[in-house]
Design a protein around this motif. Sequence first.
Motif, PDB file in Angstrom:
ATOM      1  N   GLU A 183       0.747  -1.095   0.119  1.00  0.00           N
ATOM      2  CA  GLU A 183      -0.035   0.028  -0.003  1.00  0.00           C
ATOM      3  C   GLU A 183       1.267   1.611   0.204  1.00  0.00           C
ATOM      4  N   GLN A 184       1.955   0.923   0.537  1.00  0.00           N
ATOM      5  CA  GLN A 184       2.509   2.615   0.876  1.00  0.00           C
ATOM      6  C   GLN A 184       3.540   3.075  -0.296  1.00  0.00           C
ATOM      7  N   TRP A 185       3.422   1.819  -1.148  1.00  0.00           N
ATOM      8  CA  TRP A 185       4.854   2.254  -2.392  1.00  0.00           C
ATOM      9  C   TRP A 185       4.566   1.837  -3.633  1.00  0.00           C
ATOM     10  N   TYR A 186       3.684   0.092  -3.924  1.00  0.00           N
ATOM     11  CA  TYR A 186       3.567   0.146  -4.757  1.00  0.00           C
ATOM     12  C   TYR A 186       1.392  -0.320  -5.403  1.00  0.00           C
ATOM     13  N   GLU A 187       0.422   0.725  -4.674  1.00  0.00           N
ATOM     14  CA  GLU A 187      -0.549   0.775  -5.027  1.00  0.00           C
ATOM     15  C   GLU A 187      -1.366  -0.574  -4.617  1.00  0.00           C
ATOM     16  N   GLY A 188      -0.845  -1.021  -3.948  1.00  0.00           N
ATOM     17  CA  GLY A 188      -1.556  -2.735  -3.573  1.00  0.00           C
ATOM     18  C   GLY A 188      -0.807  -3.512  -4.382  1.00  0.00           C
ATOM     19  N   LEU A 192       5.718  -6.678  -6.443  1.00  0.00           N
ATOM     20  CA  LEU A 192       6.948  -5.416  -5.608  1.00  0.00           C
ATOM     21  C   LEU A 192       6.755  -5.276  -4.530  1.00  0.00           C
ATOM     22  N   SER A 193       5.913  -5.839  -3.464  1.00  0.00           N
ATOM     23  CA  SER A 193       6.192  -5.363  -2.669  1.00  0.00           C
ATOM     24  C   SER A 193       6.987  -7.279  -1.790  1.00  0.00           C
ATOM     25  N   LEU A 194       6.552  -8.155  -2.353  1.00  0.00           N
ATOM     26  CA  LEU A 194       7.131  -9.142  -2.184  1.00  0.00           C
ATOM     27  C   LEU A 194       8.954  -8.837  -2.543  1.00  0.00           C
ATOM     28  N   ALA A 195       9.027  -8.553  -3.762  1.00  0.00           N
ATOM     29  CA  ALA A 195      10.553  -8.273  -4.320  1.00  0.00           C
ATOM     30  C   ALA A 195      11.480  -7.070  -3.375  1.00  0.00           C
ATOM     31  N   ALA A 196      10.400  -6.034  -2.772  1.00  0.00           N
ATOM     32  CA  ALA A 196      10.643  -5.328  -1.745  1.00  0.00           C
ATOM     33  C   ALA A 196      11.473  -5.709  -0.499  1.00  0.00           C
ATOM     34  N   TYR A 197      10.373  -7.008   0.029  1.00  0.00           N
ATOM     35  CA  TYR A 197      10.669  -7.872   1.158  1.00  0.00           C
ATOM     36  C   TYR A 197      11.789  -8.688   1.045  1.00  0.00           C
TER      37      TYR A 197
END
Length: 385
Positions: A183-188, A192-197
């Motif tokens: 939600e913070q970086w990738y509009e849900g 992409l969140s998992l890549a950032a993880y």
Amino acid sequence: MTYHTARRRALGLVSSLALFGALATGAHSQAAPHPGASNAFSTTHFWDDLQLDYLPGDTWERLRDNLQWQDRSHDARVQHWIEYYRGNPSNVVEIIERARPWMAWINEKVETRGLPGEIALIPFVESSFDPTARSHRGAAGLWQFMPGTGDALGLSRLNGYDGRLDVVASTEAALDYIELQAEQWYEGDLELSLAAYNAGAGTVNRARHAASARGEPTDYWHLQLPNETMQYLPKLNAIAAIIADPEAHGVELPEIDDAPTFAKVTVEAPINLAQLATVSGMDQAELSALNPGLTNGSAHPATAEVVLVPIEHEDAVLAHLTAPLPPGPGTGAEQYVVVRGDSLSSIAALHGSSVEEIRQQNGLNGDVIHEGQRLDIPRRSLAAR
């Protein structure tokens, strides 16, 4: 896609600056009960929190119902990892066997949040479902939390407790953090969140900016990322594809019931795992394996909220913990049975007492104690009960 959980909203208060460059996720610490909490021990298991109309059945069927990224299985990178896992079926089975105590519970947590079922398989990629796994870079636990990220999320790592190794705490925190970053970086966008993880939000965001400047797509599958991160989602999608149709891939999955395997015992007073196992008829190794976050073999209400016990021993454990300890021969004392590995200092720390008080209470001239010995503990040191 927007997810609404009370914990995610709480995590929104965490400084985004502290999380921005993190390599991996962190877990919340198990906060101590309020000082005025009841002294009555209680147990719960994960079905108590289930918010869906669902009857226990087969773990894999439930997971298959929640898989959402199966169209990715045609990607060349995913196909590469499918072939790799197909060539090592015994390794797949070994990892899944290690997941047995946790798989149904993690499934339930992922499902109640409305997340893709694939996310329940992240520990397969991160730690091979080993709650005690540690990387050479300092990550630890089932979800491989780095110390800095754990600290930013309030993860406790003191007094014989490491929340990164606590499966309950770490799972909740991992799912919170994945949702928060999406939600913070990738509009849900959860991919992409998992890549950032895996690589850190800074690395992913820089890759997206560079792709945008080149006029290229900025979704995960088109980014230029570190090789480990380029392979991260393909590995996850590959194992999900095998679980979706194991027969087609020549893998025989071990059966895992979609039913409770553990109960949560609220920590209202110090609990020694070895002693609890002895008096409740449990296997000490099994009890310790369920509680890897308790690094010194005991739980204290100041640091740990719950102890996990095998579901079949729930009644015996609760009966033991709610029964008063027999009074010792000394005035105002209760008894403690020494177990292997105990020392006077560890027993004193466990009960909020001092070595000198225990020496005086028991007429000891030194620090030598032996397994099975009964010690009188001054009653005032057990006030946490």
